[in-house]
Design an enzyme around this catalytic site. Structure first.
Site, PDB file in Angstrom:
ATOM      1  N   ASP A  81     -45.189 -23.988   8.657  1.00 20.69           N
ATOM      2  CA  ASP A  81     -44.826 -25.733   8.784  1.00 20.69           C
ATOM      3  C   ASP A  81     -46.327 -26.772   9.053  1.00 20.69           C
ATOM      4  O   ASP A  81     -46.692 -27.929   8.875  1.00 20.69           O
ATOM      5  CB  ASP A  81     -43.664 -26.257   9.193  1.00 20.69           C
ATOM      6  CG  ASP A  81     -43.565 -25.393  10.792  1.00 20.69           C
ATOM      7  OD1 ASP A  81     -44.772 -24.637  10.803  1.00 20.69           O
ATOM      8  OD2 ASP A  81     -42.760 -25.531  10.966  1.00 20.69           O
ATOM      9  N   TYR A  82     -46.594 -25.530  10.534  1.00 26.63           N
ATOM     10  CA  TYR A  82     -48.040 -26.726  11.368  1.00 26.63           C
ATOM     11  C   TYR A  82     -49.353 -26.585  10.137  1.00 26.63           C
ATOM     12  O   TYR A  82     -49.672 -27.682  10.480  1.00 26.63           O
ATOM     13  CB  TYR A  82     -47.874 -25.841  12.616  1.00 26.63           C
ATOM     14  CG  TYR A  82     -49.557 -25.679  13.229  1.00 26.63           C
ATOM     15  CD1 TYR A  82     -49.309 -27.006  14.048  1.00 26.63           C
ATOM     16  CD2 TYR A  82     -50.275 -25.603  13.278  1.00 26.63           C
ATOM     17  CE1 TYR A  82     -49.879 -27.236  14.962  1.00 26.63           C
ATOM     18  CE2 TYR A  82     -51.810 -26.263  13.261  1.00 26.63           C
ATOM     19  CZ  TYR A  82     -51.037 -27.100  14.287  1.00 26.63           C
ATOM     20  OH  TYR A  82     -52.660 -27.702  15.664  1.00 26.63           O
TER      21      TYR A  82
END
Length: 417
Positions: free
Chosen positions: A261-262
């Site tokens: 996600d990052y």
């Protein structure tokens, strides 16, 4: 008095003077060092308070204040990817909330690792109940790296018929208008819209403890970071432009990271697009929850943050209420002569009041539990935060679902068989 004796006395006085001067110099160096350290600590203390206040102001401005949605003809289709593994007590209700989404054009893409997964029966039951909803099932993984979630999603991601993609965890409960709210913030210069993590109202103290964490520490960091353009992305629920992510290779290259996600957010930001928060927080509604299980999640998240941003090894513990209060109390007494105990107690009290204000902002009203429950959960979280940080430093091994990984610097992982 003999000349030799006078000489000896002179030498003795000279040595004593030099010793005194050396001691004075050492004291001066120690004093200047301590003074400088105290100034730095108080500067950091002021900065942390600034971020705290910024989070409250930005939370009141952004959360639960939806902006007008685009006109119906401008609403693009959205592909919602739901990676599933196993059955949670609340899985049926969580997935059903996506079938009842109010939006002109969307598809639901359910990803399962194999046909023996009991979640398959839940999805099929909902597809029979809502036959008009465009829903598809993808069984089997496409191995692109150690990250099992990315492997699980790849087939659905590649088959998505819309350019706008939502990745949503199985524990997320969606309001009927949540997708519309997310789309309202998808402007031409925005590449990713994030729902800030929060949690649903559930029974038991463990649920209160979890809600207090997400409504205080997590919200404070996420809101203050997003307000100044810092990446605070989480993969619980986010909407992004597929064509922008494809410029960096798409989803597959992120299989080597656990915090995909990052890196989705980072890759989109590198293309010149913004990542923003929508007005509705993400409602986590897992049916399996306990204090020990949540602590394991916190330790895993801390390990991932440290591997990605090593400076957090020092700065994250110092951003916590108790440790910051202790060092700031010493600094205030050293420089201004203020009682360290009085300073510390006032620091904790104001921090507590600010956190209570912040969580009511995130909740958008009164809390679903008593002020005493909030106090106990808040104190427990603040006291245990240092212990949890220490636990995260003990090993580089991360347990995620049924797999173990070794986390390397830079966020890459190696699966441990």
């Amino acid at each position: 008095m003999s000349t030799a004796h006078v000489r000896d006395v002179t030498v003795t006085i000279s040595l004593e003077r030099r010793t005194h001067e050396s001691h004075h110099d050492n004291m001066s160096v120690a004093h200047y060092f301590a003074f400088s350290l105290a100034i730095i600590i108080l500067g950091g203390w002021c900065f942390v308070w600034f971020m705290h206040i910024l989070a409250i102001i930005y939370g009141k401005y952004r959360l639960h204040h939806p902006i007008p949605p685009p006109s119906p003809e401008d609403l693009q289709g959205v592909s919602i990817i739901k990676p599933l593994v196993g059955v949670d007590p609340n899985l049926y209700f969580n997935l059903e909330s996506f079938f009842t989404t109010v939006y002109p054009s969307f598809e639901l893409l359910f990803c399962l690792q194999d046909e023996s997964d009991p979640a398959l029966m839940v999805v099929k039951a909902l597809m029979e109940k809502y036959p008009k909803v465009d829903a598809k099932i993808f069984i089997g993984v496409k191995y692109v790296g150690p990250n099992g979630k990315v492997n699980n999603m790849c087939k659905a991601y590649e088959a998505a018929k819309y350019d706008l993609i939502v990745i949503s965890d199985s524990s997320i409960l969606m309001n009927p208008d949540t997708l519309m709210d997310m789309m309202s913030f998808m402007k031409p210069d925005v590449g990713l819209v994030l729902q800030m993590p929060y949690s649903c109202n559930r029974k038991g103290f463990a649920a209160v403890y979890e809600k207090v964490y997400f409504g205080t520490f997590q919200s404070r960091n996420c809101l203050s970071a997003n307000s100044v353009g810092i990446n605070c992305s989480t993969g619980m629920s986010c909407l992004f432009r597929k064509d922008v992510l494809e410029k960096s290779g798409g989803l597959a290259p992120l299989g080597k990271y656990l915090a995909e996600d990052y890196f989705i957010s980072e890759n989109i930001r590198k293309e010149g697009y913004k990542t923003v928060l929508c007005s509705q927080p993400a409602q986590q509604n897992s049916g399996h929850y306990s204090m020990s299980h949540f602590h394991q999640r916190l330790i895993r998240w801390s390990q991932l943050r440290i591997s990605l941003l090593p400076h957090l090894i020092l700065f994250e513990p110092l951003s916590e209420c108790m440790l910051m209060g202790v060092v700031a109390s010493w600094a205030a007494e050293y420089i201004f002569g203020i009682s360290s105990m009085g300073f510390f107690l006032m620091h904790v009290l104001v921090w507590f009041l600010f956190d209570y204000t912040l969580i009511t902002c995130v909740e958008n009203g009164p809390l679903p539990f008593s002020k005493f429950e909030f106090l106990v959960a808040w104190m427990l979280r603040e006291v245990l935060s240092i212990w949890l940080t220490i636990q995260s430093h003990k090993t580089s091994i991360v347990q995620w679902r049924h797999k173990k990984y070794k986390v390397l610097w830079g966020g890459t992982i190696e699966e441990i068989v």
